[in-house]
Design a protein around this motif. Structure first.
Motif, PDB file in Angstrom:
ATOM      1  N   PRO A  61       0.812  -1.223   0.000  1.00 46.82           N
ATOM      2  CA  PRO A  61       0.000   0.000   0.000  1.00 46.82           C
ATOM      3  C   PRO A  61       0.845   1.273   0.000  1.00 46.82           C
ATOM      4  N   PHE A  62       0.164   2.374  -0.281  1.00 49.62           N
ATOM      5  CA  PHE A  62       0.814   3.677  -0.434  1.00 49.62           C
ATOM      6  C   PHE A  62       1.705   4.048   0.739  1.00 49.62           C
ATOM      7  N   TYR A  63       1.223   3.792   1.963  1.00 53.88           N
ATOM      8  CA  TYR A  63       2.029   4.238   3.104  1.00 53.88           C
ATOM      9  C   TYR A  63       3.301   3.404   3.276  1.00 53.88           C
ATOM     10  N   LYS A  64       3.429   2.338   2.470  1.00 58.17           N
ATOM     11  CA  LYS A  64       4.707   1.620   2.443  1.00 58.17           C
ATOM     12  C   LYS A  64       5.530   2.011   1.213  1.00 58.17           C
ATOM     13  N   PHE A 419     -11.549  18.973   0.993  1.00 57.55           N
ATOM     14  CA  PHE A 419     -10.405  18.226   0.480  1.00 57.55           C
ATOM     15  C   PHE A 419     -10.730  17.496  -0.822  1.00 57.55           C
ATOM     16  N   GLN A 420     -11.920  16.878  -0.862  1.00 58.47           N
ATOM     17  CA  GLN A 420     -12.256  16.093  -2.044  1.00 58.47           C
ATOM     18  C   GLN A 420     -12.357  16.944  -3.314  1.00 58.47           C
ATOM     19  N   SER A 421     -13.002  18.126  -3.212  1.00 61.25           N
ATOM     20  CA  SER A 421     -13.164  18.907  -4.448  1.00 61.25           C
ATOM     21  C   SER A 421     -11.817  19.413  -4.949  1.00 61.25           C
TER      22      SER A 421
ATOM     23  N   ALA B  39       3.650   4.656  14.633  1.00 64.27           N
ATOM     24  CA  ALA B  39       3.756   3.248  14.262  1.00 64.27           C
ATOM     25  C   ALA B  39       2.969   2.924  12.995  1.00 64.27           C
ATOM     26  N   HIS B  40       1.917   3.710  12.711  1.00 63.76           N
ATOM     27  CA  HIS B  40       1.132   3.424  11.502  1.00 63.76           C
ATOM     28  C   HIS B  40       1.467   4.362  10.367  1.00 63.76           C
ATOM     29  N   ASN B  41       2.496   5.144  10.589  1.00 63.85           N
ATOM     30  CA  ASN B  41       3.008   6.004   9.526  1.00 63.85           C
ATOM     31  C   ASN B  41       1.925   6.889   8.908  1.00 63.85           C
ATOM     32  N   CYS B  45       0.680  10.051   4.583  1.00 62.28           N
ATOM     33  CA  CYS B  45      -0.451  10.627   3.851  1.00 62.28           C
ATOM     34  C   CYS B  45      -0.937  11.946   4.426  1.00 62.28           C
ATOM     35  N   HIS B  46      -0.679  12.171   5.716  1.00 69.80           N
ATOM     36  CA  HIS B  46      -1.225  13.363   6.365  1.00 69.80           C
ATOM     37  C   HIS B  46      -0.122  14.312   6.797  1.00 69.80           C
ATOM     38  N   GLN B  47      -0.495  15.598   6.850  1.00 72.08           N
ATOM     39  CA  GLN B  47       0.457  16.584   7.329  1.00 72.08           C
ATOM     40  C   GLN B  47       0.015  17.109   8.690  1.00 72.08           C
ATOM     41  N   GLY B  56      -3.605  12.584   1.897  1.00 72.99           N
ATOM     42  CA  GLY B  56      -4.770  12.967   2.690  1.00 72.99           C
ATOM     43  C   GLY B  56      -4.657  14.404   3.161  1.00 72.99           C
ATOM     44  N   PRO B  57      -5.700  14.920   3.845  1.00 68.21           N
ATOM     45  CA  PRO B  57      -5.668  16.316   4.298  1.00 68.21           C
ATOM     46  C   PRO B  57      -4.741  16.548   5.488  1.00 68.21           C
ATOM     47  N   ASP B  58      -4.360  17.815   5.671  1.00 66.65           N
ATOM     48  CA  ASP B  58      -3.610  18.233   6.857  1.00 66.65           C
ATOM     49  C   ASP B  58      -4.523  18.056   8.069  1.00 66.65           C
ATOM     50  N   LEU B  59      -4.023  17.415   9.107  1.00 65.54           N
ATOM     51  CA  LEU B  59      -4.887  17.086  10.231  1.00 65.54           C
ATOM     52  C   LEU B  59      -4.714  18.005  11.434  1.00 65.54           C
ATOM     53  N   THR B  60      -3.913  19.068  11.285  1.00 67.80           N
ATOM     54  CA  THR B  60      -3.621  19.910  12.451  1.00 67.80           C
ATOM     55  C   THR B  60      -4.894  20.352  13.178  1.00 67.80           C
ATOM     56  N   GLY B  78     -11.635   3.783   8.066  1.00 68.16           N
ATOM     57  CA  GLY B  78     -10.851   3.990   6.861  1.00 68.16           C
ATOM     58  C   GLY B  78     -11.766   4.428   5.730  1.00 68.16           C
ATOM     59  N   THR B  79     -11.193   4.691   4.561  1.00 68.31           N
ATOM     60  CA  THR B  79     -11.999   5.034   3.385  1.00 68.31           C
ATOM     61  C   THR B  79     -11.395   4.286   2.211  1.00 68.31           C
ATOM     62  N   LEU B  80     -11.859   4.690   1.038  1.00 64.64           N
ATOM     63  CA  LEU B  80     -11.288   4.068  -0.153  1.00 64.64           C
ATOM     64  C   LEU B  80      -9.787   4.332  -0.215  1.00 64.64           C
ATOM     65  N   ARG B  81      -9.408   5.570   0.157  1.00 58.11           N
ATOM     66  CA  ARG B  81      -7.994   5.933   0.068  1.00 58.11           C
ATOM     67  C   ARG B  81      -7.233   5.681   1.353  1.00 58.11           C
ATOM     68  N   MET B  82      -7.930   5.818   2.449  1.00 60.74           N
ATOM     69  CA  MET B  82      -7.247   5.641   3.725  1.00 60.74           C
ATOM     70  C   MET B  82      -7.473   4.230   4.238  1.00 60.74           C
ATOM     71  N   HIS B  86      -7.866  -1.170  11.684  1.00 59.76           N
ATOM     72  CA  HIS B  86      -8.511  -2.030  12.689  1.00 59.76           C
ATOM     73  C   HIS B  86      -8.092  -1.660  14.099  1.00 59.76           C
ATOM     74  N   PHE B  87      -8.254  -0.393  14.424  1.00 60.40           N
ATOM     75  CA  PHE B  87      -7.902   0.063  15.768  1.00 60.40           C
ATOM     76  C   PHE B  87      -8.974  -0.352  16.758  1.00 60.40           C
ATOM     77  N   SER B  88      -8.545  -0.560  18.007  1.00 64.11           N
ATOM     78  CA  SER B  88      -9.521  -0.799  19.074  1.00 64.11           C
ATOM     79  C   SER B  88     -10.069   0.544  19.541  1.00 64.11           C
ATOM     80  N   PHE B  98      -4.314  12.658  20.905  1.00 65.77           N
ATOM     81  CA  PHE B  98      -3.089  13.210  20.318  1.00 65.77           C
ATOM     82  C   PHE B  98      -3.422  14.330  19.329  1.00 65.77           C
ATOM     83  N   LEU B  99      -4.360  14.059  18.432  1.00 65.65           N
ATOM     84  CA  LEU B  99      -4.724  15.080  17.441  1.00 65.65           C
ATOM     85  C   LEU B  99      -5.296  16.324  18.124  1.00 65.65           C
ATOM     86  N   SER B 100      -6.061  16.143  19.210  1.00 67.20           N
ATOM     87  CA  SER B 100      -6.598  17.307  19.915  1.00 67.20           C
ATOM     88  C   SER B 100      -5.473  18.129  20.514  1.00 67.20           C
TER      89      SER B 100
END
Lengths: 468, 134
Positions: A61-64, A419-421, B39-41, B45-47, B56-60, B78-82, B86-88, B98-100
């Motif tokens: 996958p991409f993240y790898k 983001f999507q648009s 650990a999940h890198n 995809c995110h900034q 993916g979008p910036d998550l700040t 997850g989504t099609l791209r993300m 399988h987090f608990s 963390f994000l907050s």
């Protein structure tokens, strides 16, 4: 005359064994670098397809794939530059390489680290830091390899250091900067840095900026060394202008990272200093190469046609990058471009346009010195490769800039923040990236292949004196 | 000379330039969240503050802009791209914490600007940022 002395000394002197060993390790580095270049291009292509078609190629996958692509690119740059350093050191009659066997240990450790890092990515083990995304434990062998490299260089360089040509200065400081920046990149492991997100990100940018500066030291040093080896112009390596470039590069290494942090809410003066320092070094490098191109008689261009071509191309790319880089380090513009694909265009432009061109020039030069000359077929292939590479690179970077401009136009002026648009609007550019990237890969492959063949096939170069 | 300037500057950046007046307490949960983030890198995809990948979008500021529940939905499913990692439930909670905490340190991309003699630079909203020099 000096050339004759050097050759006989290298071939007949009592140091023959030493010399040969040092030579082999340099080819190992360059050869691995070339393979990594091919690898990073392949993964780069996969990454760009995955970006547009996320369900494609789920095996990795991409993240790898993204970190693999980045790591292989770094391998290409550093390994080829290091191989060059060993080669040029070995060729210098004033240098006696310190324990040449250590250079094999150096190679072995770095290769091991490299392999482990790639496996960690494939296995999904991450440290999750931008660009150094592997578990931090794997930094230990990398660090060890660089300490060894530093020892070899400092012990081998003839004293007094003040009399040394500028490229030795660049390489030696490049090693020191790398070691420091690499250390700095791991400061986040300490809670003092890791638990303050602003400090963490600022220091991270700072160290990444210095790491880039470190490889620039290697690459620019290689360019100057190469130019000197081709035209033997002393002014180039002891001249004021070259040392000015050196100090400027050093200054940039220390302070220039800050243009990345404009949007991090650290104290504003961190940003001001960064802006004050930006982007002067490329101008000087341009001046150095320009001066060299003028000083070169036609005969030499022909004998070193490939190093010449690639150095020339790098000069053109320097100009283009300069324009882009100066533009994006103006805070008012940076505000819009930061974190868009323009930044990617800037980094791709300098890694492919400048660094890769210079390193390929160096690889061609090294191979032409220690291996049989290229066959006619290989020459044709490399010539095609040269033009394909440069033309496709223009298209490739154009797509990235187009995507970046579109994105910042939409998000800032039109305030479309969804983001999507935005992703949909830049999709055409990202799609065009794929074929241009593929042509780029083919172009570079046409160079990589003959070079690798030269390295693999045993046989020594014909004495350059007989050729001319 | 250059070297001393560098050492001095590094020190200042480490200690002063990035000091925050009211540091957030880095709780166990936030630490766990950061470890999971690494650990999940996610950075591939995110900034955060513009540092990271562009998939993916910036998550700040995702948490304050769109709310916890929204972020939770993405992280859990997850989504099609993300990818779905399988987090608990507790892991998702830690990531949100963390994000907050990142969110509370400032805004990215900046929304208010300050014109100075050499151009426009972001001026950070006061209530969020605790930059001592402001």
């Amino acid at each position: 005359m000096t050339l004759l002395n050097r050759e006989t000394q290298a071939d007949l002197g009592h140091e023959e064994e030493t010399v040969l060993k040092a030579k082999t390790s340099s080819l190992l580095f360059v050869g691995t670098g070339l393979v990594a270049l091919l690898g990073t291009l392949l993964f780069g292509l996969i990454v760009s397809v995955q970006y547009s078609f996320p369900d494609w190629f789920q095996v990795i996958p991409f993240y790898k794939t993204r970190p693999i692509h980045v790591t292989l690119a770094l391998t290409w740059i550093f390994f080829t530059a290091i191989g060059g350093v060993y080669h040029y050191l070995r060729q210098d009659p004033k240098v006696r390489l310190w324990v040449p066997r250590l250079s094999f240990v150096h190679f072995g450790i770095l290769l091991l680290a490299e392999t482990l890092i790639l496996f960690a990515y494939l296995a999904g083990l991450f440290g999750g830091r931008e660009y150094l995304e592997y578990p931090p434990l794997l930094s230990v062998p990398v660090f060890a390899g660089w300490i060894i490299f530093g020892m070899i260089c400092f012990k081998s360089l003839p004293r007094p250091f003040t009399k040394l040509p500028v490229y030795y200065w660049m390489w030696a400081t490049g090693i020191l900067i790398f070691i420091y920046a690499f250390f700095e990149a791991h400061l986040w492991l300490l809670p003092f840095f890791g638990e303050n997100i602003i400090r963490d990100i600022t220091v991270q940018w700072k160290s990444l900026g210095s790491l880039v500066a470190s490889w620039n030291m290697f690459v620019y040093g290689t360019a100057i060394c190469l130019m000197y080896r081709i035209n033997k112009d002393e002014a180039l390596i002891h001249g004021r202008r070259s040392f000015f470039l050196f100090f400027l590069a050093l200054f940039n290494a220390f302070f220039n990272w800050g243009h990345h942090t404009y949007i991090v809410p650290a104290a504003p003066w961190v940003v001001y200093i960064a802006y004050g320092v930006s982007m002067t070094e490329l101008i000087v490098l341009y001046m150095v190469i320009r001066g060299w191109l003028k000083s070169l008689p036609n005969v030499k261009k022909h004998r070193h046609i490939f190093p010449y071509r690639f150095l020339f191309a790098s000069e053109v790319w320097i100009i283009l990058n300069l324009v882009l880089a100066i533009a994006i380090s103006i805070p008012a513009i940076n505000l819009y471009t930061h974190g868009t694909h323009i930044t990617v265009a800037h980094s791709m432009g300098s890694t492919i346009g400048i660094n890769t061109m210079i390193l390929l020039a160096s690889a061609f030069f090294i191979c032409s010195e220690v291996r049989k000359p290229m066959s006619q077929k290989a020459l044709t292939s490399a010539t095609w490769g040269f033009y394909l590479t440069n033309v496709s690179l223009v298209v490739f970077l154009g797509c990235l800039v187009g995507a970046g401009v579109t994105r910042s136009y939409l998000t800032t002026t039109q305030e479309i923040l969804n983001f999507q648009s935005v992703q949909n609007a830049i999709r055409p550019f990202m799609l065009a990236l794929v074929p241009s990237g593929a042509v780029l890969l083919i172009g570079l492959f046409l160079n990589i292949f003959p070079l690798t063949m030269m390295i693999i096939k045993p046989g020594k170069a014909i004495d350059p004196l007989k050729k001319s | 000379m250059l070297l001393t300037a560098f050492i001095g500057y590094s020190g200042i950046v480490y200690f002063l330039g990035t000091e925050t007046a009211k540091p957030i307490e880095f709780s166990q949960e936030i630490q766990k969240g950061k470890r999971l983030w690494n650990a999940h890198n996610c950075v591939a995809c995110h900034q955060l503050y513009g540092l990271g990948g562009f998939m993916g979008p910036d998550l700040t500021n995702t948490i304050s802009a769109k709310g916890e529940a929204y972020a939770r939905a993405f992280i859990l499913g997850g989504t099609l791209r993300m990818p779905n990692f399988h987090f608990s439930e507790t892991e998702v909670q830690a990531l949100i914490a963390f994000l907050s905490s990142v969110d509370s340190t400032g805004t990215s991309p900046p929304t208010t600007f300050k014109a100075t003699w050499f151009g426009t630079i972001p001026s950070y909203t006061k209530e969020k940022n605790s930059d001592p020099s402001e």
